[in-house]
Design a protein around this motif. Sequence first.
Motif, PDB file in Angstrom:
ATOM      1  N   ALA A  33       0.826  -1.208   0.000  1.00 31.92           N
ATOM      2  CA  ALA A  33       0.000   0.000   0.000  1.00 31.92           C
ATOM      3  C   ALA A  33       0.860   1.258   0.000  1.00 31.92           C
ATOM      4  CB  ALA A  33      -0.921  -0.011   1.228  1.00 31.92           C
ATOM      5  N   ALA A  34       1.866   1.289   0.876  1.00 31.96           N
ATOM      6  CA  ALA A  34       2.734   2.460   0.962  1.00 31.96           C
ATOM      7  C   ALA A  34       3.538   2.635  -0.327  1.00 31.96           C
ATOM      8  CB  ALA A  34       3.685   2.321   2.155  1.00 31.96           C
ATOM      9  N   THR A  35       3.996   1.536  -0.901  1.00 34.05           N
ATOM     10  CA  THR A  35       4.760   1.608  -2.152  1.00 34.05           C
ATOM     11  C   THR A  35       3.926   2.246  -3.255  1.00 34.05           C
ATOM     12  OG1 THR A  35       6.064  -0.356  -1.594  1.00 34.05           O
ATOM     13  CG2 THR A  35       5.959   0.252  -3.918  1.00 34.05           C
ATOM     14  N   GLU A  36       2.667   1.817  -3.369  1.00 27.48           N
ATOM     15  CA  GLU A  36       1.789   2.345  -4.420  1.00 27.48           C
ATOM     16  C   GLU A  36       1.502   3.827  -4.202  1.00 27.48           C
ATOM     17  OE1 GLU A  36      -2.693   1.556  -6.217  1.00 27.48           O
ATOM     18  OE2 GLU A  36      -1.632  -0.076  -5.193  1.00 27.48           O
ATOM     19  N   LEU A  37       1.203   4.201  -2.962  1.00 30.52           N
ATOM     20  CA  LEU A  37       0.855   5.597  -2.687  1.00 30.52           C
ATOM     21  C   LEU A  37       2.071   6.516  -2.810  1.00 30.52           C
ATOM     22  CD1 LEU A  37      -1.583   5.018   0.299  1.00 30.52           C
ATOM     23  CD2 LEU A  37      -2.180   5.936  -1.951  1.00 30.52           C
ATOM     24  N   PHE A  38       3.238   6.059  -2.341  1.00 31.96           N
ATOM     25  CA  PHE A  38       4.449   6.874  -2.439  1.00 31.96           C
ATOM     26  C   PHE A  38       4.924   7.002  -3.888  1.00 31.96           C
ATOM     27  CE2 PHE A  38       5.742   5.698   2.164  1.00 31.96           C
ATOM     28  CZ  PHE A  38       4.965   6.731   2.658  1.00 31.96           C
ATOM     29  N   ALA A  39       4.561   6.046  -4.729  1.00 28.08           N
ATOM     30  CA  ALA A  39       4.920   6.146  -6.147  1.00 28.08           C
ATOM     31  C   ALA A  39       4.104   7.230  -6.843  1.00 28.08           C
ATOM     32  CB  ALA A  39       4.699   4.804  -6.848  1.00 28.08           C
ATOM     33  N   GLU A  40       2.910   7.489  -6.303  1.00 29.53           N
ATOM     34  CA  GLU A  40       2.013   8.483  -6.901  1.00 29.53           C
ATOM     35  C   GLU A  40       2.267   9.887  -6.372  1.00 29.53           C
ATOM     36  OE1 GLU A  40      -1.749   6.952  -5.764  1.00 29.53           O
ATOM     37  OE2 GLU A  40      -1.718   5.271  -7.180  1.00 29.53           O
ATOM     38  N   ARG A  41       2.566   9.976  -5.062  1.00 33.02           N
ATOM     39  CA  ARG A  41       2.703  11.284  -4.421  1.00 33.02           C
ATOM     40  C   ARG A  41       3.881  11.289  -3.464  1.00 33.02           C
ATOM     41  NH1 ARG A  41      -2.576  11.787  -1.429  1.00 33.02           N
ATOM     42  NH2 ARG A  41      -2.845   9.583  -1.889  1.00 33.02           N
ATOM     43  N   GLU A  50      -4.581   6.949   4.886  1.00 32.16           N
ATOM     44  CA  GLU A  50      -4.710   6.426   3.524  1.00 32.16           C
ATOM     45  C   GLU A  50      -3.981   5.093   3.383  1.00 32.16           C
ATOM     46  OE1 GLU A  50      -4.830   9.587   0.057  1.00 32.16           O
ATOM     47  OE2 GLU A  50      -3.347  10.184   1.546  1.00 32.16           O
ATOM     48  N   ILE A  51      -2.790   5.025   3.953  1.00 31.42           N
ATOM     49  CA  ILE A  51      -2.003   3.786   3.877  1.00 31.42           C
ATOM     50  C   ILE A  51      -2.719   2.671   4.626  1.00 31.42           C
ATOM     51  CG2 ILE A  51       0.186   2.688   4.506  1.00 31.42           C
ATOM     52  CD1 ILE A  51       1.493   5.471   4.160  1.00 31.42           C
ATOM     53  N   ALA A  52      -3.234   2.985   5.813  1.00 25.88           N
ATOM     54  CA  ALA A  52      -3.953   1.986   6.604  1.00 25.88           C
ATOM     55  C   ALA A  52      -5.194   1.499   5.866  1.00 25.88           C
ATOM     56  CB  ALA A  52      -4.330   2.572   7.968  1.00 25.88           C
ATOM     57  N   ASP A  53      -5.941   2.426   5.276  1.00 23.53           N
ATOM     58  CA  ASP A  53      -7.154   2.042   4.542  1.00 23.53           C
ATOM     59  C   ASP A  53      -6.810   1.146   3.356  1.00 23.53           C
ATOM     60  OD1 ASP A  53      -8.664   3.518   6.287  1.00 23.53           O
ATOM     61  OD2 ASP A  53      -8.871   5.265   4.966  1.00 23.53           O
ATOM     62  N   LYS A  54      -5.760   1.508   2.629  1.00 22.12           N
ATOM     63  CA  LYS A  54      -5.380   0.738   1.445  1.00 22.12           C
ATOM     64  C   LYS A  54      -4.880  -0.654   1.835  1.00 22.12           C
ATOM     65  CE  LYS A  54      -3.433   1.612  -3.085  1.00 22.12           C
ATOM     66  NZ  LYS A  54      -4.756   1.752  -3.655  1.00 22.12           N
ATOM     67  N   ALA A  55      -4.206  -0.736   2.997  1.00 24.17           N
ATOM     68  CA  ALA A  55      -3.709  -2.024   3.485  1.00 24.17           C
ATOM     69  C   ALA A  55      -4.792  -2.819   4.207  1.00 24.17           C
ATOM     70  CB  ALA A  55      -2.527  -1.802   4.419  1.00 24.17           C
ATOM     71  N   ASP A  56      -5.971  -2.200   4.385  1.00 27.34           N
ATOM     72  CA  ASP A  56      -7.105  -2.839   5.056  1.00 27.34           C
ATOM     73  C   ASP A  56      -6.775  -3.221   6.497  1.00 27.34           C
ATOM     74  OD1 ASP A  56      -9.716  -3.738   5.244  1.00 27.34           O
ATOM     75  OD2 ASP A  56      -9.239  -5.762   4.542  1.00 27.34           O
ATOM     76  N   ILE A  57      -6.166  -2.260   7.196  1.00 24.92           N
ATOM     77  CA  ILE A  57      -5.876  -2.445   8.617  1.00 24.92           C
ATOM     78  C   ILE A  57      -6.242  -1.158   9.348  1.00 24.92           C
ATOM     79  CG2 ILE A  57      -3.984  -4.102   8.256  1.00 24.92           C
ATOM     80  CD1 ILE A  57      -2.050  -1.767   8.727  1.00 24.92           C
ATOM     81  N   THR A  61      -2.937  -0.408  14.179  1.00 19.70           N
ATOM     82  CA  THR A  61      -2.120  -1.550  13.752  1.00 19.70           C
ATOM     83  C   THR A  61      -0.945  -1.083  12.907  1.00 19.70           C
ATOM     84  OG1 THR A  61      -4.064  -2.994  13.756  1.00 19.70           O
ATOM     85  CG2 THR A  61      -2.163  -3.732  12.479  1.00 19.70           C
ATOM     86  N   LEU A  62      -1.189  -0.106  12.050  1.00 18.94           N
ATOM     87  CA  LEU A  62      -0.121   0.424  11.200  1.00 18.94           C
ATOM     88  C   LEU A  62       1.045   0.928  12.041  1.00 18.94           C
ATOM     89  CD1 LEU A  62       0.880   1.369   8.366  1.00 18.94           C
ATOM     90  CD2 LEU A  62      -0.304   3.520   8.815  1.00 18.94           C
ATOM     91  N   PHE A  63       0.735   1.603  13.148  1.00 14.61           N
ATOM     92  CA  PHE A  63       1.789   2.190  13.971  1.00 14.61           C
ATOM     93  C   PHE A  63       2.582   1.146  14.749  1.00 14.61           C
ATOM     94  CE2 PHE A  63      -1.039   6.074  13.779  1.00 14.61           C
ATOM     95  CZ  PHE A  63      -0.214   6.728  12.875  1.00 14.61           C
ATOM     96  N   LEU A  64       2.104  -0.096  14.763  1.00 12.91           N
ATOM     97  CA  LEU A  64       2.897  -1.172  15.354  1.00 12.91           C
ATOM     98  C   LEU A  64       4.079  -1.538  14.455  1.00 12.91           C
ATOM     99  CD1 LEU A  64       0.060  -3.559  16.628  1.00 12.91           C
ATOM    100  CD2 LEU A  64       1.453  -1.983  17.996  1.00 12.91           C
ATOM    101  N   TYR A  65       3.942  -1.245  13.166  1.00 10.46           N
ATOM    102  CA  TYR A  65       4.988  -1.586  12.192  1.00 10.46           C
ATOM    103  C   TYR A  65       5.882  -0.395  11.876  1.00 10.46           C
ATOM    104  CZ  TYR A  65       2.301  -5.849  11.422  1.00 10.46           C
ATOM    105  OH  TYR A  65       1.646  -7.050  11.610  1.00 10.46           O
TER     106      TYR A  65
END
Length: 208
Positions: A33-41, A50-57, A61-65
């Motif tokens: 998810a982050a790779t796709e979004l960072f490639a665009e913007r 946005e990253i959490a939504d795209k990763a469906d988490i 949970t995202l902040f654990l990683y």
Amino acid sequence: MPLSPRSPSTSPPKPPSRRERNKQEKLERIVAAATELFAERSVDEVTTQEIADKADIGAGTLFLYAKTKSELLLLVQNSTYADALVRGKQAAEEITDPLEAVMAIVCPVAECNRKHVDNGRTYLREIVFGDPTEPHHREALGLSLQTEEAIAAVLQRDGSTTAQDAAERARIVSAIVFLTMTTPFNVASPVDDVVQKIRDQVRVLLPD
């Protein structure tokens, strides 16, 4: 008849637990998810939600990683950097000319860093100024060290360059790459021009 000593039993590796598999699967979704979004913007324009939504988490949970977007950028870029370094080292093995072999290592790294110029420059700044105790930052520093070691190995092939001199020159090459890719003067330059500027500086550094 004497008994032969028993060889130690080797048990097969334990398969990952369901929890470990779930954790790895979430990490892969986050990276994708982050790779796709960072490639665009740029990293500044992408939100963690946005990253959490795209990763469906969930955002929690995202902040654990990764605790920040900078850490997420490091996580994504480290993966592409590692792949680029593998390709560069493999290419350098087939090249005898020192300059061309060094550039074979440098080129894939420069190219992956220029896929999104702003994010590439942010990544390099994070390597230098980020928190070295953070795991993704520590991995990025390790990749930088591996790059310098690969370049130093190339410079020692002729047998006339000492390990210390090779390491120092490799460190200078690393500084050349960093400064050339982060300077504002090269923001609009295509990757081929950036690579040529790096080549011109490295050529002067290497002995004839």
